[in-house]
Design a protein around this motif. Structure first.
Motif, PDB file in Angstrom:
ATOM      1  N   TYR A   1      33.282  48.941  -7.532  1.00  0.00           N
ATOM      2  CA  TYR A   1      34.617  48.497  -7.887  1.00  0.00           C
ATOM      3  C   TYR A   1      34.526  47.022  -8.251  1.00  0.00           C
ATOM      4  O   TYR A   1      33.991  46.230  -7.473  1.00  0.00           O
ATOM      5  CB  TYR A   1      35.575  48.690  -6.698  1.00  0.00           C
ATOM      6  CG  TYR A   1      35.699  50.128  -6.269  1.00  0.00           C
ATOM      7  CD1 TYR A   1      36.710  50.931  -6.769  1.00  0.00           C
ATOM      8  CD2 TYR A   1      34.785  50.696  -5.381  1.00  0.00           C
ATOM      9  CE1 TYR A   1      36.831  52.258  -6.388  1.00  0.00           C
ATOM     10  CE2 TYR A   1      34.889  52.026  -5.000  1.00  0.00           C
ATOM     11  CZ  TYR A   1      35.915  52.800  -5.508  1.00  0.00           C
ATOM     12  OH  TYR A   1      36.026  54.108  -5.136  1.00  0.00           O
TER      13      TYR A   1
ATOM     14  N   SER B   1      36.665  57.343  -0.656  1.00  0.00           N
ATOM     15  CA  SER B   1      35.352  57.100  -1.252  1.00  0.00           C
ATOM     16  C   SER B   1      34.366  58.199  -0.878  1.00  0.00           C
ATOM     17  O   SER B   1      33.580  58.658  -1.716  1.00  0.00           O
ATOM     18  CB  SER B   1      34.811  55.740  -0.810  1.00  0.00           C
ATOM     19  OG  SER B   1      35.642  54.714  -1.279  1.00  0.00           O
TER      20      SER B   1
ATOM     21  N   GLN C   1      29.164  53.969  -6.015  1.00  0.00           N
ATOM     22  CA  GLN C   1      30.472  53.629  -6.580  1.00  0.00           C
ATOM     23  C   GLN C   1      30.568  52.106  -6.583  1.00  0.00           C
ATOM     24  O   GLN C   1      30.235  51.465  -5.594  1.00  0.00           O
ATOM     25  CB  GLN C   1      31.614  54.173  -5.715  1.00  0.00           C
ATOM     26  CG  GLN C   1      31.667  55.672  -5.588  1.00  0.00           C
ATOM     27  CD  GLN C   1      32.725  56.110  -4.594  1.00  0.00           C
ATOM     28  OE1 GLN C   1      33.824  55.554  -4.552  1.00  0.00           O
ATOM     29  NE2 GLN C   1      32.394  57.091  -3.768  1.00  0.00           N
TER      30      GLN C   1
END
Length: 81
Positions: A36, A62, A34
């Protein structure tokens, strides 16, 4: 791309990077990732501010996303076996 910090966590590999006027907060668990992205202009406290965002609620969310990603991939593969 510049590594700003490797942030220790017992389950997730967490890397804070700086690139092209943005902070990238990269979380990895197994084969899943992931990322960001936040503009450096939006972060008045620099990388220390970004690190404060890694509280228990964010990290738990998460981990749940990682589990959902794993399930999604597993189900897609099963449908096409």
């Amino acid at each position: 791309m510049r590594v700003v910090a490797d942030i220790p966590h017992p389950d997730i590999k967490i890397t804070l990077l700086a690139w092209n006027g943005k902070y990238l907060l990269k979380l990895e668990l197994g084969p899943f990732e992931q990322t960001y992205k936040v503009s450096e202009m939006e972060v008045t406290g620099g990388d220390d501010e970004v690190k404060t965002w890694l509280d228990e609620e964010f990290l738990q969310g998460s981990i749940e996303l990682f589990l959902a990603m794993r399930k999604n991939l597993h189900e897609a593969r099963r449908r096409h076996d």
